[in-house]
Design a protein around this motif. Sequence first.
Motif, PDB file in Angstrom:
ATOM      1  N   LYS A 192      76.923 149.959  65.085  1.00  9.89           N
ATOM      2  CA  LYS A 192      75.876 150.739  64.435  1.00  9.89           C
ATOM      3  C   LYS A 192      76.115 150.767  62.926  1.00  9.89           C
ATOM      4  N   ILE A 193      75.106 150.275  62.158  1.00 11.55           N
ATOM      5  CA  ILE A 193      75.218 150.169  60.699  1.00 11.55           C
ATOM      6  C   ILE A 193      73.936 150.678  60.056  1.00 11.55           C
ATOM      7  N   PHE A 194      74.075 151.377  58.931  1.00 12.61           N
ATOM      8  CA  PHE A 194      72.940 151.856  58.146  1.00 12.61           C
ATOM      9  C   PHE A 194      72.912 151.094  56.827  1.00 12.61           C
ATOM     10  N   TYR A 195      71.752 150.500  56.510  1.00 16.32           N
ATOM     11  CA  TYR A 195      71.600 149.715  55.287  1.00 16.32           C
ATOM     12  C   TYR A 195      70.698 150.434  54.292  1.00 16.32           C
ATOM     13  N   THR A 196      71.090 150.409  53.015  1.00 10.76           N
ATOM     14  CA  THR A 196      70.226 150.851  51.920  1.00 10.76           C
ATOM     15  C   THR A 196      70.027 149.667  50.973  1.00 10.76           C
TER      16      THR A 196
END
Length: 275
Positions: A227-231
């Motif tokens: 699980k990864i969050f990208y900005t």
Amino acid sequence: MATISSSIASSLALKSAKPSLFPSSLCPSSVGFKQSVAGPSFFGTQLKLRTFHSGAPSASPSSRSNAVASAASGSKFSKKEDVVVAGTGVQELSKKECAESTGVQELHVYEINERDRSSPAYLRLSQKEVNSLGDLVPFTNKIYSGNLEKRLGISAGICILIQHEPEKKGDRYEAIYSIYFGDYGHISIQGPYLTYEDTYLAVTGGSGVFKGARGQVKLHQLIFPFKIFYTFCLEGIPPLPAELLGEPVPPSPAVEPSPAAKATEPHATIPNFTY
């Protein structure tokens, strides 16, 4: 002449020497995967492929950064919980930072491995029992909008292991991959992927509405490697479609896509989303 002949002989002797470039002590500890199977022949050698698979909780995938192999006995990796990784010392990409320059747009997406794509795979090209320089990790995961209300597409690419860092309980990879957004096109990304902390990568281009895109993306790891969050801070492109935007759900290990997005219901997907 005798002196010249002696010099030539010494030079030839040096050229014929074949020192060991990769000592076995280069990567002193092991990082594991769920299952090992025999791979295809590659220049006359045998590859070992290690893959995460879905299964009952008692057989949940071991984290690469914590699992320890018992190579001598051939036993399976011990069961470990998924590793939760928080950012360490990396400056946050805030809306203010992305908006400081004219024409910079911010885009948030979640990458989630739902353990149904046989990803990632581990190609142990080094032929060593520990993660070592040159090992490859092809992967593909699902991509959701930052508000977790829409299924957007997939990620697809490869990570090349550059350095095993046992003191940090992880690895440094060079990542080359794309994120696909159905009819809207794709974004290409390249840069360092550190399994133990947040990292910045370069946006190297794109297609469709992302044609000519440049900028950078912050990779905030929530659960390694699932699980990864990208900005994204994107420049050089027209205003993005509204359905790609929206207020993101604050990143945490507990976030999940909406049931409609997970079920790919028509109102919860983008046009011809990349499956």
